[in-house]
Scaffold this motif. Structure first.
Motif, PDB file in Angstrom:
ATOM      1  N   LEU A   6       0.829  -1.203   0.000  1.00  0.00           N
ATOM      2  CA  LEU A   6       0.000   0.000   0.000  1.00  0.00           C
ATOM      3  C   LEU A   6       0.868   1.259   0.000  1.00  0.00           C
ATOM      4  CD1 LEU A   6      -2.766   1.339   0.195  1.00  0.00           C
ATOM      5  CD2 LEU A   6      -2.624   1.124   2.684  1.00  0.00           C
ATOM      6  N   LEU A   7       1.929   1.247   0.809  1.00  0.00           N
ATOM      7  CA  LEU A   7       2.831   2.395   0.846  1.00  0.00           C
ATOM      8  C   LEU A   7       3.529   2.574  -0.497  1.00  0.00           C
ATOM      9  CD1 LEU A   7       4.090   4.672   2.447  1.00  0.00           C
ATOM     10  CD2 LEU A   7       5.772   3.042   3.340  1.00  0.00           C
ATOM     11  N   ALA A   8       3.940   1.465  -1.122  1.00  0.00           N
ATOM     12  CA  ALA A   8       4.578   1.546  -2.440  1.00  0.00           C
ATOM     13  C   ALA A   8       3.618   2.115  -3.473  1.00  0.00           C
ATOM     14  CB  ALA A   8       5.056   0.158  -2.872  1.00  0.00           C
ATOM     15  N   THR A   9       2.341   1.748  -3.378  1.00  0.00           N
ATOM     16  CA  THR A   9       1.343   2.262  -4.311  1.00  0.00           C
ATOM     17  C   THR A   9       1.163   3.767  -4.144  1.00  0.00           C
ATOM     18  OG1 THR A   9       0.172   0.142  -4.319  1.00  0.00           O
ATOM     19  CG2 THR A   9      -1.061   2.078  -5.053  1.00  0.00           C
ATOM     20  N   VAL A  10       1.039   4.210  -2.903  1.00  0.00           N
ATOM     21  CA  VAL A  10       0.863   5.642  -2.637  1.00  0.00           C
ATOM     22  C   VAL A  10       2.072   6.434  -3.124  1.00  0.00           C
ATOM     23  CG1 VAL A  10       0.629   7.373  -0.815  1.00  0.00           C
ATOM     24  CG2 VAL A  10      -0.692   5.256  -0.699  1.00  0.00           C
ATOM     25  N   LEU A  11       3.276   5.937  -2.836  1.00  0.00           N
ATOM     26  CA  LEU A  11       4.493   6.622  -3.264  1.00  0.00           C
ATOM     27  C   LEU A  11       4.597   6.650  -4.787  1.00  0.00           C
ATOM     28  CD1 LEU A  11       7.036   5.226  -0.647  1.00  0.00           C
ATOM     29  CD2 LEU A  11       6.311   7.606  -0.876  1.00  0.00           C
ATOM     30  N   SER A  12       4.203   5.567  -5.448  1.00  0.00           N
ATOM     31  CA  SER A  12       4.256   5.513  -6.911  1.00  0.00           C
ATOM     32  C   SER A  12       3.294   6.514  -7.532  1.00  0.00           C
ATOM     33  CB  SER A  12       3.925   4.101  -7.405  1.00  0.00           C
ATOM     34  OG  SER A  12       4.870   3.170  -6.942  1.00  0.00           O
ATOM     35  N   LEU A  13       2.090   6.602  -6.976  1.00  0.00           N
ATOM     36  CA  LEU A  13       1.109   7.562  -7.494  1.00  0.00           C
ATOM     37  C   LEU A  13       1.585   8.998  -7.267  1.00  0.00           C
ATOM     38  CD1 LEU A  13      -2.224   5.867  -6.348  1.00  0.00           C
ATOM     39  CD2 LEU A  13      -1.245   5.904  -8.648  1.00  0.00           C
ATOM     40  N   ALA A  14       2.177   9.252  -6.091  1.00  0.00           N
ATOM     41  CA  ALA A  14       2.702  10.588  -5.820  1.00  0.00           C
ATOM     42  C   ALA A  14       3.862  10.914  -6.752  1.00  0.00           C
ATOM     43  CB  ALA A  14       3.155  10.685  -4.362  1.00  0.00           C
ATOM     44  N   SER A  15       4.704   9.924  -7.033  1.00  0.00           N
ATOM     45  CA  SER A  15       5.810  10.122  -7.959  1.00  0.00           C
ATOM     46  C   SER A  15       5.301  10.458  -9.357  1.00  0.00           C
ATOM     47  CB  SER A  15       6.687   8.872  -8.006  1.00  0.00           C
ATOM     48  OG  SER A  15       7.677   8.971  -9.007  1.00  0.00           O
ATOM     49  N   ALA A  16       4.287   9.711  -9.825  1.00  0.00           N
ATOM     50  CA  ALA A  16       3.720   9.967 -11.146  1.00  0.00           C
ATOM     51  C   ALA A  16       3.117  11.363 -11.217  1.00  0.00           C
ATOM     52  CB  ALA A  16       2.661   8.912 -11.469  1.00  0.00           C
ATOM     53  N   ALA A  17       2.452  11.783 -10.135  1.00  0.00           N
ATOM     54  CA  ALA A  17       1.869  13.128 -10.104  1.00  0.00           C
ATOM     55  C   ALA A  17       2.957  14.193 -10.154  1.00  0.00           C
ATOM     56  CB  ALA A  17       1.022  13.295  -8.846  1.00  0.00           C
ATOM     57  N   GLY A  18       4.062  13.973  -9.432  1.00  0.00           N
ATOM     58  CA  GLY A  18       5.164  14.927  -9.446  1.00  0.00           C
ATOM     59  C   GLY A  18       5.785  15.060 -10.828  1.00  0.00           C
ATOM     60  N   TYR A  19       6.033  13.915 -11.466  1.00  0.00           N
ATOM     61  CA  TYR A  19       6.586  13.942 -12.823  1.00  0.00           C
ATOM     62  C   TYR A  19       5.621  14.629 -13.795  1.00  0.00           C
ATOM     63  CZ  TYR A  19      10.519  10.807 -11.793  1.00  0.00           C
ATOM     64  OH  TYR A  19      11.688  10.258 -11.318  1.00  0.00           O
ATOM     65  N   LEU A  78       1.692   6.003 -15.232  1.00  0.00           N
ATOM     66  CA  LEU A  78       0.505   6.861 -15.161  1.00  0.00           C
ATOM     67  C   LEU A  78       0.855   8.337 -15.282  1.00  0.00           C
ATOM     68  CD1 LEU A  78      -1.491   5.094 -12.292  1.00  0.00           C
ATOM     69  CD2 LEU A  78      -1.936   5.010 -14.743  1.00  0.00           C
ATOM     70  N   THR A  79       2.151   8.651 -15.354  1.00  0.00           N
ATOM     71  CA  THR A  79       2.560  10.042 -15.562  1.00  0.00           C
ATOM     72  C   THR A  79       1.896  10.633 -16.798  1.00  0.00           C
ATOM     73  OG1 THR A  79       4.704   9.661 -14.509  1.00  0.00           O
ATOM     74  CG2 THR A  79       4.542  11.537 -15.997  1.00  0.00           C
ATOM     75  N   LEU A  80       1.862   9.856 -17.870  1.00  0.00           N
ATOM     76  CA  LEU A  80       1.262  10.346 -19.119  1.00  0.00           C
ATOM     77  C   LEU A  80      -0.223  10.608 -18.947  1.00  0.00           C
ATOM     78  CD1 LEU A  80       1.508  10.990 -22.117  1.00  0.00           C
ATOM     79  CD2 LEU A  80       1.191   8.556 -22.599  1.00  0.00           C
ATOM     80  N   VAL A  81      -0.921   9.704 -18.262  1.00  0.00           N
ATOM     81  CA  VAL A  81      -2.365   9.868 -18.059  1.00  0.00           C
ATOM     82  C   VAL A  81      -2.650  11.097 -17.202  1.00  0.00           C
ATOM     83  CG1 VAL A  81      -4.419   8.788 -17.067  1.00  0.00           C
ATOM     84  CG2 VAL A  81      -2.776   7.402 -18.315  1.00  0.00           C
ATOM     85  N   ALA A  82      -1.815  11.343 -16.198  1.00  0.00           N
ATOM     86  CA  ALA A  82      -2.016  12.508 -15.339  1.00  0.00           C
ATOM     87  C   ALA A  82      -1.667  13.803 -16.059  1.00  0.00           C
ATOM     88  CB  ALA A  82      -1.178  12.366 -14.068  1.00  0.00           C
ATOM     89  N   ALA A  83      -0.648  13.770 -16.928  1.00  0.00           N
ATOM     90  CA  ALA A  83      -0.189  14.993 -17.583  1.00  0.00           C
ATOM     91  C   ALA A  83      -1.184  15.499 -18.621  1.00  0.00           C
ATOM     92  CB  ALA A  83       1.173  14.757 -18.237  1.00  0.00           C
ATOM     93  N   TRP A 100      -6.625  10.520 -25.733  1.00  0.00           N
ATOM     94  CA  TRP A 100      -6.899   9.452 -24.770  1.00  0.00           C
ATOM     95  C   TRP A 100      -6.569   8.090 -25.362  1.00  0.00           C
ATOM     96  CZ3 TRP A 100      -6.649  10.531 -20.097  1.00  0.00           C
ATOM     97  CH2 TRP A 100      -7.307  11.602 -19.492  1.00  0.00           C
ATOM     98  N   ARG A 101      -6.948   7.879 -26.632  1.00  0.00           N
ATOM     99  CA  ARG A 101      -6.656   6.587 -27.273  1.00  0.00           C
ATOM    100  C   ARG A 101      -5.144   6.394 -27.415  1.00  0.00           C
ATOM    101  NH1 ARG A 101     -10.936   8.010 -30.853  1.00  0.00           N
ATOM    102  NH2 ARG A 101      -9.391   8.468 -32.474  1.00  0.00           N
ATOM    103  N   GLY A 102      -4.436   7.455 -27.812  1.00  0.00           N
ATOM    104  CA  GLY A 102      -2.989   7.344 -27.928  1.00  0.00           C
ATOM    105  C   GLY A 102      -2.331   7.041 -26.596  1.00  0.00           C
ATOM    106  N   ALA A 103      -2.806   7.702 -25.539  1.00  0.00           N
ATOM    107  CA  ALA A 103      -2.264   7.436 -24.206  1.00  0.00           C
ATOM    108  C   ALA A 103      -2.546   6.001 -23.779  1.00  0.00           C
ATOM    109  CB  ALA A 103      -2.860   8.411 -23.201  1.00  0.00           C
ATOM    110  N   ALA A 104      -3.736   5.499 -24.085  1.00  0.00           N
ATOM    111  CA  ALA A 104      -4.100   4.128 -23.705  1.00  0.00           C
ATOM    112  C   ALA A 104      -3.209   3.115 -24.420  1.00  0.00           C
ATOM    113  CB  ALA A 104      -5.568   3.870 -24.026  1.00  0.00           C
ATOM    114  N   TRP A 105      -2.991   3.302 -25.724  1.00  0.00           N
ATOM    115  CA  TRP A 105      -2.115   2.397 -26.473  1.00  0.00           C
ATOM    116  C   TRP A 105      -0.681   2.457 -25.941  1.00  0.00           C
ATOM    117  CZ3 TRP A 105      -2.816  -1.033 -30.631  1.00  0.00           C
ATOM    118  CH2 TRP A 105      -4.114  -1.122 -31.111  1.00  0.00           C
TER     119      TRP A 105
END
Length: 300
Positions: A6-19, A78-83, A100-105
């Motif tokens: 759970l901690l790794a997930t939270v840190l990963s999501l925060a990292s993606a948001a920062g990037y 998920l950096t791309l999806v957030a950006a 959205w389709r390009g990001a999904a692919w």
């Protein structure tokens, strides 16, 4: 899900948001005509982007400490999806279906590549001679990519993005050697202090170079260059791992086949993002009313 995962997930999501926030900030600087490095150093937004990139990297490393690579790496994509929505928000427009389709692919391909790529075994790292050879070869490759991009009006951004991803991937590989030496886990024993310092300087050089190259890449937009950076980074690390560290794709021949197919899927996504030109996107809302033209007085 246990506490570590759970901690790794939270840190990963925060990292993606920062990037993601850092990439959006860099793209806004590029759209405003960020200029050379001297001018960038005077822009507060640039330092925000540098700080967010550094924070994202630290949280990514921390996430890898608490969770497995197979969990952390896909979440980092998920950096791309957030950006995309963040960039659209600041541009005062909506994210298009094509984006959205390009990001999904792209995410599907990147996830497939990560799924069949295994981390190096503990203690596996580049020797000093290997690290120096890779640094020299990478410098030549970066020069070629930048030069080729300068002669291509449409592909210049993607050339700089590829160079940025490669520089960051090589910096990660060299960092592994530095940390293994400091932890006295290198197979041949720790390096001398000046050798470790030399590698640390190379890490800083490639890391800063990757940041500046991504800044240049965002002059042509955000989505496609960011997707290429996210693909080139693990690809460069995977090439080093397979060629020099004895790594391979999971599953034998099937793993190689999945990797090839995933690369094709990701390439399709990048092409879709590249095709989303400004002419195809909704026009941003005006920030101020246009000045009316002066009336023409007719004298009889």
């Amino acid at each position: 899900m246990n506490e570590s995962a759970l901690l790794a997930t939270v840190l990963s999501l925060a990292s993606a948001a920062g990037y993601a926030l850092a990439a959006v900030g860099q793209s806004r600087l590029a759209a405003q005509g960020g200029g050379g490095i001297g001018r960038l150093l005077t822009r507060p937004l640039w330092w925000w982007a540098v700080g967010l990139n550094a924070a994202g990297a630290l949280m990514h490393v921390a996430a890898l400490h608490y969770g497995p690579l197979t969990l952390v790496q896909p979440l980092g994509a998920l950096t791309l999806v957030a950006a995309l929505p963040l960039s659209a928000y600041y541009a005062r427009r909506r994210v298009t279906r094509r984006e959205w389709r390009g990001a999904a692919w792209t995410l599907a391909g990147l996830t497939g590549l990560i799924a069949v790529t295994g981390p190096a075994a503990p203690g596996d790292a580049l020797s000093l001679s290997e690290a120096l050879a890779i640094a020299a070869a990478t410098a030549l490759l970066l020069a070629f990519l930048v030069r080729a991009g300068a002669h291509s009006a449409r592909g210049g951004g993607l050339g700089h993005a590829t160079a940025s991803g490669v520089a960051s991937g090589v910096a990660s590989a060299l960092t592994q050697t530095v940390t293994a030496s400091l932890a006295r886990e290198l197979p041949g024993g720790p390096l001398a202090w000046w050798q470790t310092t030399l590698l640390a300087v190379l890490v800083a050089t490639f890391a800063v170079g990757g940041l500046l190259l991504s800044q240049a890449a965002y002059r042509g937009g955000l989505a496609a260059p960011l997707a290429v950076v996210n693909l080139a980074n693990p690809a460069a690390a995977a090439v080093i791992g397979v060629a020099l560290l004895g790594e391979s794709f999971h599953g034998g021949p099937l793993g190689w086949l999945i990797a090839a197919a995933s690369g094709g899927v990701a390439a399709r996504g990048v092409l879709m993002l590249t095709g989303a030109t400004p002419a195809d996107l909704p026009a941003p809302l005006p920030t101020e009313l246009p000045t009316p033209e002066p009336a023409v007085r007719v004298t009889v």
